[in-house]
Design an enzyme around this catalytic site. Structure first.
Site, PDB file in Angstrom:
ATOM      1  CB  CYS A  52       2.793  26.218 -54.346  1.00 45.01           C
ATOM      2  SG  CYS A  52       2.235  27.131 -55.631  1.00 45.01           S
TER       3      CYS A  52
ATOM      4  CG  HIS B  49       5.033  23.290 -57.858  1.00 43.71           C
ATOM      5  ND1 HIS B  49       4.099  22.701 -57.232  1.00 43.71           N
ATOM      6  CD2 HIS B  49       5.193  24.527 -57.373  1.00 43.71           C
ATOM      7  CE1 HIS B  49       2.810  23.286 -57.141  1.00 43.71           C
ATOM      8  NE2 HIS B  49       3.264  24.592 -58.162  1.00 43.71           N
TER       9      HIS B  49
ATOM     10  CD  GLU C  54       5.199  19.721 -56.597  1.00 45.28           C
ATOM     11  OE1 GLU C  54       4.303  19.791 -57.364  1.00 45.28           O
ATOM     12  OE2 GLU C  54       5.888  20.231 -55.556  1.00 45.28           O
TER      13      GLU C  54
END
Length: 608
Positions: free
Chosen positions: A436, A568, A570
């Site tokens: 990001c 993102h 994750e």
């Protein structure tokens, strides 16, 4: 927006109660006492793993008693990480635990706050739903809470693994009540949950209380937990299971005392002491017979056909919980954490390093990749502000790392420090992953260093930039500058990966879905100029507002592993299936340390 979500259902509370009873659906409520942050989220998630092992479809709901509508406007220093769901819901980080442990994709309805409930109740009052009655916490707010819980409990949730009857309604809903019992802001939820058990019946709803038993001078002290249970019972709730947190296993004497003073049977007092990794928590519960006790308490069959595909190949085979695929996979996972083949150190260069939960999902994603690559992961948290100030300690710690991750964030503080870390990774060929704002910083750094745009910057942090010359990062065209909550580019969006790119090799697919949370993006007017200098925009998204830059990378003949994403990654990483970008990073680190010649993409493909 939130006020209309459940107005669409229009089913009365009585209808929902009758449907829940007829469907034999179960609700498990996890509460906490003594202190916050005691581990309710991991406890709730671990109970979900046990239900999965029993062959049941599971969903989850987190209740946060704060007045915010969602976690999107809350500072990471205040509340930790904001977890983003596929549908764009900005929610509490515990929903990340639920998704990772339960292998599901939850929705924004799975995070309920006081702000959402009051917004909904006020909207109902405004449109005349209450027929002129005086609107009160009981029954109107408490009924709305019950309706929300029952609506969530019956909505099918998407599965990240293929299971039998995945589109059918859940059979169990796990509800976590945030905070500690006795908090003034949680009182309406406590009363609503008390009423809910009365409505759907004792056999369909149980309570699990998580409390602390501290050890002082070698003696386990039960008094805090006794007071916590007393408070719980004064509020009309009675724990069926007591999960005791502490550094060491609960001793028989302490267990006896707790049983006497709380009324919880000794067998239902579960020791959740510290273990080597959180993936051992469901196994610890298994060892204490929790699945059988849950089945008995909720009138569930002890055995049923497993939902797991591998076990449904033989329909008549019943699922032995201990030997179920879910539990066997969990054992392998927890053992892998404790038996690494090598070590690695990864620098996390961000601005929220003082708050341990601010980058929780990034830490989890790195951990998943480390497990898959059989490495012991050491994370070096480096405050990017210290790099910005050119502090020697921060620079030396950065230089001692095998890889560098620059995560997302908001605000200008520490931005130049992130650029310093990225330049160090690029020039010294250290494996790098940007996320990001980390990707945006990488674009700014490259523009300054290699594209000859010395004043390149983000329009988020500097206003007097030459249009389409220096503003390499710009505000999104459809963005809202006046409202903060829910106005970013949120949720899962498609990214198209270029053929022959590192990103394409890592994902093994042309089209991917990843979750976003940002207001600024790469200026498309400068893409050609940057690509001409060697920065490849290998992932793009085309929607009605124009082309978006999603992934950047450097050629492997220029840098062994330099990649960054606007999304993102994750949030979609799972213990049993690490996200490819993190897996690629950890694989590259391991290969470099071992001196093996295999490419990152080849090794990632072998793991996935």
């Amino acid at each position: 927006m939130w006020s209309t979500i459940f107005l669409l259902y229009r089913a009365s509370l009585q209808d929902l109660v009758e449907e829940t009873i007829a469907s034999n659906r179960k609700v498990v409520v996890v509460t906490g006492g003594v202190v916050s942050g005691i581990g309710k989220g991991v406890t709730a998630s671990s109970i979900g793993v046990l239900f999965r092992a029993m062959g049941l479809r599971v969903t989850a709901l987190k209740i946060d008693p704060y007045l915010n509508v969602d976690a999107g406007t809350m500072s990471p220093f205040e509340h930790g990480e904001v977890f983003v769901l596929n549908d764009g819901g900005e929610c509490d980080l515990d929903l990340g635990n639920y998704e990772r442990f339960l292998s599901v994709f939850l929705t924004k309805a799975s995070n309920l706050s006081t702000g959402k409930i009051y917004q909904q109740v006020i909207e109902r009052e405004r449109v005349g739903d209450y027929l002129g009655k005086t609107v009160q916490v009981v029954p109107h707010v408490s009924d709305a809470i019950q309706e929300w819980v029952l609506n969530v409990s019956k909505e099918p949730v998407a599965q990240s693994k293929k299971i039998k009857d995945a589109d059918s309604p859940p059979e169990v809903c796990i509800v976590e009540l945030g905070g500690t019992l006795g908090d003034i802001e949680s009182m309406p939820f406590v009363e609503a949950l008390r009423q809910l058990q009365e409505n759907i019946g004792y056999k369909n709803m149980c309570f699990v209380h998580v409390s602390l038993v501290p050890e002082i001078n070698g003696e386990q002290k039960t008094k805090p937990t006794q007071h916590s249970i007393k408070t719980m019972m004064q509020l009309g709730l009675r724990p069926d299971f007591l999960c005791v947190r502490g550094g060491s296993p609960i001793e028989d004497g302490a267990r006896d005392k707790l049983s006497i003073f709380t009324g919880v049977p000794k067998s239902a007092i579960i020791s959740l002491h510290d273990v080597s990794n959180i993936y051992r928590v469901p196994l610890m519960m298994m060892d204490q017979n929790v699945p059988s006790m849950l089945a008995q308490r909720l009138r569930l069959p002890q055995f049923k056909p497993s939902n797991d595909v591998a076990y449904n190949e033989v329909e008549e085979e019943l699922c032995d919980i201990v030997n179920s695929k879910v539990i066997q996979d969990w054992k392998k996972l927890s053992d892998s954490v404790d038996t690494p083949e090598s070590e690695c150190k990864v620098a996390m260069c961000g601005k929220y390093c003082d708050q341990g939960d601010a980058y929780l999902s990034v830490v989890k994603a790195l951990t998943h990749a480390a497990i898959a690559t059989k490495q012991k992961l050491n994370i070096e948290f480096i405050d990017s502000s210290e790099l910005e100030e050119d502090k020697e300690d921060a620079r030396s710690r950065l230089a001692g790392c095998d890889g560098i991750v620059v995560p997302g964030g908001f605000g200008s503080r520490g931005f130049e420090g992130k650029i310093t870390a990225i330049r160090f990774a690029r020039e010294n060929k250290i494996p790098f992953l940007g996320i990001c704002l980390g990707m945006q910083a990488a674009v700014v750094e490259f523009a300054r260093s290699d594209a000859g745009i010395s004043n390149a910057h983000s329009a988020e942090f500097k206003e007097d930039l030459a249009t389409n010359e220096e503003d390499v990062i710009i505000f999104m065209p459809e963005g809202d500058r006046t409202r903060m909550g829910g106005t970013m580019r949120l949720g899962a969006r498609e990214t198209i990966l270029s053929d022959g790119s590192l990103a394409r090799e890592l994902y093994g697919s042309e089209r991917i879905m990843e979750r976003h949370r940002h207001r600024y993006e790469v200026n498309p007017s400068l893409v050609d100029r940057l690509e001409a200098k060697g920065l490849h925009f290998s992932g793009k998204n085309t929607d009605k507002s124009g082309e978006r830059m999603e992934v950047i990378e450097l050629s492997k003949n220029v840098h062994p592993y330099f990649i960054a994403a606007q999304f993102h990654p994750e949030f979609t990483s799972r213990p049993e299936q690490p996200n490819p970008l993190f897996l690629g990073l950890l694989k590259q680190i391991k290969e470099e340390k071992e001196g093996n010649g295999a490419t990152t993409a080849e090794v990632v493909d072998s793991v996935l």
